[in-house]
Design a protein around this motif. Structure first.
Motif, short mmCIF file in Angstrom:
data_model
loop_
_atom_site.label_atom_id
_atom_site.label_comp_id
_atom_site.label_asym_id
_atom_site.label_seq_id
_atom_site.Cartn_x
_atom_site.Cartn_y
_atom_site.Cartn_z
N TRP A 478 0.88 -1.20 0.00
CA TRP A 478 0.00 0.00 0.00
C TRP A 478 0.90 1.22 0.00
CZ3 TRP A 478 -0.55 4.13 3.41
CH2 TRP A 478 -1.76 4.85 3.36
N HIS A 479 0.41 2.30 -0.61
CA HIS A 479 1.14 3.56 -0.50
C HIS A 479 0.16 4.71 -0.65
CE1 HIS A 479 0.86 3.55 -4.91
NE2 HIS A 479 1.13 4.84 -4.85
N ALA A 480 0.57 5.89 -0.16
CA ALA A 480 -0.26 7.09 -0.30
C ALA A 480 0.65 8.30 -0.40
CB ALA A 480 -1.21 7.24 0.89
N GLY A 481 0.42 9.15 -1.36
CA GLY A 481 1.19 10.39 -1.49
C GLY A 481 0.76 11.40 -0.45
N THR A 482 1.74 12.11 0.11
CA THR A 482 1.42 13.09 1.15
C THR A 482 1.80 14.51 0.74
OG1 THR A 482 3.55 12.84 2.26
CG2 THR A 482 1.78 11.35 2.94
#
Length: 529
Positions: A478-482
């Motif tokens: 999983w990944h998410a841009g911040t």
């Protein structure tokens, strides 16, 4: 809004912005509770005394992590990046940037209070967080003071000077609470100064003891330096604290400080009641590359080559992975965990032997790793199920120069980065071999690492993405841009049966969790009824 004034401080503001729905509970922690933190708390910089930064929570798993979403975010509206690890006590998070503390509801992200202590002196390079003892917080400032505040409202109880900022000291670390001791270290390697640790009485602020890492300034043929700017760890059974020390000074020139320069670039074990040195182990004798050894000394109790051991592990900035017997400081394993070219070999005590030809020279020397090191302040994590020590590493090269005009004070040389990248390395502690490696981008990431019992590794990449990897093989789950770089180390906690993962980027704190409401399995059960 409530303004609180403290003697000797020109402007201190506490903003009491209590959200109406947020319950204010005890906000109280006995030192004995630090020995076995509950899942509902993160009461120390490292989460517990071991420095393993490993959570036993299992609600978020490799199977359901795809449903992870943002529970809330908190914007500090500060230009300073968050480099601290929040503390969590009684449902309230406490976190910092230089000159500022926030108390925030861990369920909602609503601010409880904000403390601002504006300073103009000292280096505002970053801040690692606060410590808590009973109902009191402890906070260090860029101008090298220790402040005790009421955890309920942020009002100041007392302020003590840790070091003289006019000489070149500053402070950034999260203090360590051990029994009735508040233990703090100092920063300041732009000048030739003595490094030290100091213990304060948590009630009165009086000094209990001080341990100097290097001799007094002006001692002939002796080094200065050995700053103590990151939080150490503690073994209650041995009653020893373990702390890393910084580089010697002058930084890039060793001409005026012949020999190994004890106790710079070292791991030291001290009695927390007296400050007496039990043992020291120098990972970079006679350092001339600014390779502090302040990286987390991780405490692990496990078998090593078939024998039960109380170990201390460190991925040092100099590029070597060390495993020590922490009862006596003897070496069990020393091995590089990335490119290094500065040592002639390893001596009988497991210490790298510096190559004199790799010291900074007038015509330059190409050295690996670079001045920032193969790792740095960002926290590693140890997962006992897999036996993996997981670190955000930085394979890199620099060119180091020296010339007489650089003098023998402060930096005393020059270095220029050539190339570097970031990788998350999983090291088998029994052999030092890299079991898997996950690239995180050119230049590297400032994110630390957290592992969980469910098999997750939480960290970040060079582009500001929060990453969750499988601890078993390093593959992305999983990944998410911040939107900004990550310079802090993740934490985890559980409240009201809901697990939260906490990260930050830039000046924003993020809480991640699974959606609330019936699970897929629960909904199926409801439908069949």
């Amino acid at each position: 809004m409530k303004l609180v004034h403290s003697p000797g401080l020109a402007a201190i503001a506490v903003l009491a912005l209590l959200a109406g729905s947020c319950p204010l509970v005890a906000q109280y922690l006995e030192p004995a509770q630090l020995l076995h933190p509950s899942p509902e708390s993160w009461p120390l910089y490292h989460g517990d005394y071991s420095g393993m930064r490993h959570s036993h929570l299992t609600q978020i798993t490799p199977q359901n992590v795809g449903r992870l979403g943002m529970a809330w975010a908190f914007q500090t509206n500060q230009s300073a990046e968050i480099k601290s690890s929040p503390l969590l006590v009684d449902g309230i998070l406490y976190f910092t940037v230089p000159d500022n503390i926030w108390a925030v509801d861990a369920r909602s992200g609503h601010v409880i209070w904000h403390y601002n202590h504006p300073t103009t002196e000292g280096l505002h390079i970053g801040h690692r967080g606060v410590a808590i003892y009973k109902g009191w917080l402890y906070f260090v400032t860029p101008d090298a003071h220790l402040i005790s505040l009421n955890a309920k409202d942020g009002s100041v109880r007392w302020t003590k000077e840790i070091a003289d900022v006019t000489k070149g000291y500053w402070t950034t670390l999260a203090p360590l609470i051990v029994k009735n001791h508040v233990i703090v270290g100092v920063s300041g390697d732009f000048d030739n100064l003595t490094g030290y640790l100091r213990s304060y009485d948590p009630e009165t602020g009086e000094t209990q003891w001080q341990w100097n890492s290097t001799p007094p300034v002006g001692t002939p043929n002796s080094t200065t330096g050995g700053m103590t700017w990151m939080t150490g760890t503690y073994d209650p059974e041995l009653n020893l604290i373990f702390w890393g020390t910084g580089n010697p000074t002058p930084v890039l020139s060793g001409a005026t400080r012949p020999g190994d320069d004890h106790w710079t670039c070292s791991i030291v074990a001290l009695n927390p009641d007296s400050g007496q040195l039990a043992w020291g182990y120098q990972v970079s004798p006679h350092d001339t590359h600014d390779w502090d050894a302040v990286e987390t000394p991780v405490l692990v109790d496990a078998d090593f080559h078939g024998q039960p051991r109380k170990m201390l592990m460190q991925t040092s900035r100099n590029g070597y992975f060390f495993v020590l017997d922490r009862t006596n400081g003897k070496s069990l394993l020393t091995t590089p965990y990335g490119p290094t070219n500065w040592a002639l070999g390893i001596d009988k005590d497991g210490k790298p032997i510096p190559n004199p030809d790799k010291e900074p020279k007038p015509d330059g020397r190409l050295i690996a790793p670079d001045e920032g090191g193969l790792t740095n302040y960002r926290s590693p994590s140890f997962d006992s199920k897999t036996g993996l020590f997981i670190v955000d590493a930085h394979p890199s090269w620099s060119i180091y120069f020296a010339k007489p005009a650089d003098g023998e004070y402060g930096w005393a040389g020059a270095d220029y980065g050539v190339w570097g990248k970031g990788v998350i390395d999983a090291i088998d502690y029994q052999t030092g071999k890299i079991r898997w490696s996950h690239e995180v981008g050119r230049g590297g990431s400032g994110a630390g690492v957290l592992t969980t019992d469910s098999g997750l590794t939480i960290t970040g990449d060079a582009e500001g993405n929060v990453l969750i990897l499988a601890t078993s093989d390093g593959k992305t789950l999983w990944h998410a841009g911040t939107g900004a770089s990550i310079q802090s180390s993740p934490i985890a906690y559980e409240l009201d049966g809901r697990e939260y993962l906490m990260t930050s980027s830039g000046g924003v704190l993020f809480a991640w969790a699974l959606p609330q409401g019936p699970s897929v399995a629960d909904r199926s059960e409801i439908h069949t009824h």
